[in-house]
Scaffold this motif. Structure first.
Motif, PDB file in Angstrom:
ATOM      1  N   PHE A  32       0.828  -1.197   0.000  1.00  0.00           N
ATOM      2  CA  PHE A  32       0.000   0.000   0.000  1.00  0.00           C
ATOM      3  C   PHE A  32       0.866   1.252   0.000  1.00  0.00           C
ATOM      4  CE2 PHE A  32      -2.125   3.466   2.232  1.00  0.00           C
ATOM      5  CZ  PHE A  32      -3.237   3.626   1.426  1.00  0.00           C
ATOM      6  N   TYR A  36       0.775   4.059  -2.912  1.00  0.00           N
ATOM      7  CA  TYR A  36       0.429   5.437  -2.540  1.00  0.00           C
ATOM      8  C   TYR A  36       1.534   6.402  -2.946  1.00  0.00           C
ATOM      9  CZ  TYR A  36      -1.399   9.293   0.221  1.00  0.00           C
ATOM     10  OH  TYR A  36      -1.901  10.493   0.626  1.00  0.00           O
ATOM     11  N   ASN A  37       2.793   6.018  -2.739  1.00  0.00           N
ATOM     12  CA  ASN A  37       3.924   6.843  -3.149  1.00  0.00           C
ATOM     13  C   ASN A  37       3.922   7.049  -4.661  1.00  0.00           C
ATOM     14  OD1 ASN A  37       6.345   8.281  -3.070  1.00  0.00           O
ATOM     15  ND2 ASN A  37       7.552   6.425  -3.302  1.00  0.00           N
ATOM     16  N   GLN A  39       1.338   6.928  -6.622  1.00  0.00           N
ATOM     17  CA  GLN A  39       0.191   7.777  -6.952  1.00  0.00           C
ATOM     18  C   GLN A  39       0.529   9.250  -6.725  1.00  0.00           C
ATOM     19  OE1 GLN A  39      -2.997   7.050  -8.250  1.00  0.00           O
ATOM     20  NE2 GLN A  39      -2.999   9.262  -8.437  1.00  0.00           N
TER      21      GLN A  39
END
Length: 124
Positions: A32, A36-37, A39
């Protein structure tokens, strides 16, 4: 009541039951975080590219700005796709950056695609 004389294997059995769940949670947190990084970097790259496109009105320079503004994605440029909508008189320009994140563990999926989009009025 009769008590068992040896409970030496109880801790090993409990450990064997709990470790798979803990590893699954650990891998989920790591994956995750990586997604997320990616994104955040893709969104930032799209924002930077659309700013350059709105000011300079050059598709090549905007694509280069998108690639250069996401240093964490540099090793995997083959999996990065930048789509630029050129400026036409008095309209908006759009930049979409798509990146495929390869997952480390392979437990959840092989890859996840993240997309960042930036929109700005032409001319700044």
């Amino acid at each position: 009541m009769r008590r068992f004389r040896s409970e030496s294997g109880a801790a090993a059995v409990e450990f064997a039951l709990v470790v798979p769940i803990l590893l699954l949670v650990l891998f989920g947190i790591v994956e995750f975080g990586r997604i997320y990084n990616a994104q955040l970097q893709v969104t930032s790259a799209a924002r930077e590219a659309v700013r350059v496109m709105a000011i300079q009105k050059d598709v090549g320079v905007a694509k280069a700005a998108a690639v250069l503004s996401a240093p964490g994605l540099q090793p995997a440029l083959s999996s990065t796709q930048v789509t630029v909508t050129p400026c036409v008189s008095a309209t908006e320009t759009t930049v979409t950056v798509t990146y495929s994140v390869d997952l480390l563990s392979g437990l959840f999926a092989d890859a996840v695609t993240v997309t960042g989009k930036g929109v700005m009025r032409c001319g700044g």
